[in-house]
Design a protein around this motif. Structure first.
Motif, PDB file in Angstrom:
ATOM      1  N   LYS A 102      -5.957   1.776   0.518  1.00 44.11           N
ATOM      2  CA  LYS A 102      -5.554   1.181  -0.625  1.00 44.11           C
ATOM      3  C   LYS A 102      -5.027   2.173  -1.685  1.00 44.11           C
ATOM      4  N   SER A 153       0.968  -1.233  -0.077  1.00 43.06           N
ATOM      5  CA  SER A 153      -0.038   0.034  -0.048  1.00 43.06           C
ATOM      6  C   SER A 153       0.739   1.316   0.053  1.00 43.06           C
ATOM      7  N   THR A 174      -3.233  -5.522   4.978  1.00 38.82           N
ATOM      8  CA  THR A 174      -2.638  -4.946   3.493  1.00 38.82           C
ATOM      9  C   THR A 174      -2.919  -6.039   2.494  1.00 38.82           C
ATOM     10  N   ALA A 217      -6.343  -4.875   1.333  1.00 43.89           N
ATOM     11  CA  ALA A 217      -6.291  -3.312   1.597  1.00 43.89           C
ATOM     12  C   ALA A 217      -7.846  -2.680   1.107  1.00 43.89           C
TER      13      ALA A 217
END
Length: 236
Positions: free
Chosen positions: A235, A141, A174, A177
């Motif tokens: 994101k 990210s 993550t 995300a």
């Protein structure tokens, strides 16, 4: 069983009877056990031996478990389970804040402690028995990268030292995300056990993660709170 015999666990408690009782249970599970009776001895043992997990009492002479955990965290990211006769949330939060991965209140059920030991070691040695497809990812990210192959976290190319629990939270968020996870969902996915009032535990770990990956933890760039719902990694 051969794999378990290669795993070294340090038990640190100034009550020698408790340390001895824990040692018996651990040896019965096939682990190699080292013992220490204050924080100084624990620190020396961690530096001298290849310790995979530490069970640390809080109240001890010379150097208590909180001080010892803080010093060990400067050098090692091994799982640390804290033991304490205190059951208040405040004491639990202090333990988690200084770097402990889990917290067990005395008197404890030895079988519960063994289950927590196994759970922490699974995350530390393999982060669970994940399939090959799950192990193949590097999740990103922006400048945040979570490498599930090498179990590394980097921010703008600089490696960040995280504990197994912190890695598990970062990987979960993550990898997905943009998706918001409740505290219960985070706890059950990372700790791999049912969530009972997980708010303080998850919040403390999130705060520690932010201190490591964010330039300004109070104005986070990556790990965001969605009020009333949970947390997400942006994101990007």
């Amino acid at each position: 069983m051969a794999e378990k015999q290669q795993l070294n666990i340090l038990v640190c408690d100034d009550d020698r009877e408790i340390a001895g009782a824990i040692e018996i249970y651990l040896r019965n599970e096939g682990y190699q056990v080292f013992k220490a009776f204050d924080g100084f001895q624990a620190l020396e043992t961690v530096r001298r031996e290849n310790i995979h997990l530490l069970i640390m009492d809080v109240m001890m002479p010379r150097m208590d478990g909180v001080q010892a955990t803080m010093k060990i965290r400067e050098e090692k990211n091994i799982p640390i389970i804290m033991l304490s006769a205190k059951s208040e949330d405040y004491d639990k939060i202090i333990g988690l804040n200084v770097g402990a991965d889990d917290y067990v209140t005395k008197p404890f059920n030895p079988l519960e402690l063994m289950a927590r030991v196994k759970s922490q070691l699974r995350r530390y040695t393999r982060l669970g028995s994940m399939s090959a497809s799950q192990m193949a990812g590097v999740y990103q990210s922006g400048g945040l990268s979570v490498d599930d192959n090498e179990k590394r976290v980097t921010v703008d190319g600089e490696e960040v030292a995280v504990t197994p629990i912190e890695f598990g939270i970062l990987k979960l968020l993550t990898e997905h995300a943009g998706r918001v996870f409740s505290m219960e969902q985070i706890y059950e996915a990372v700790w791999q056990e049912p969530a009972y009032n997980p708010e303080n535990t998850v919040a403390v770990h999130v705060r520690r993660i932010r201190e490591k990956i964010e330039i300004d933890p109070k104005n986070p760039k990556y790990l965001k709170v969605v009020w009333g719902i949970g947390y997400k990694i942006e994101k990007k």
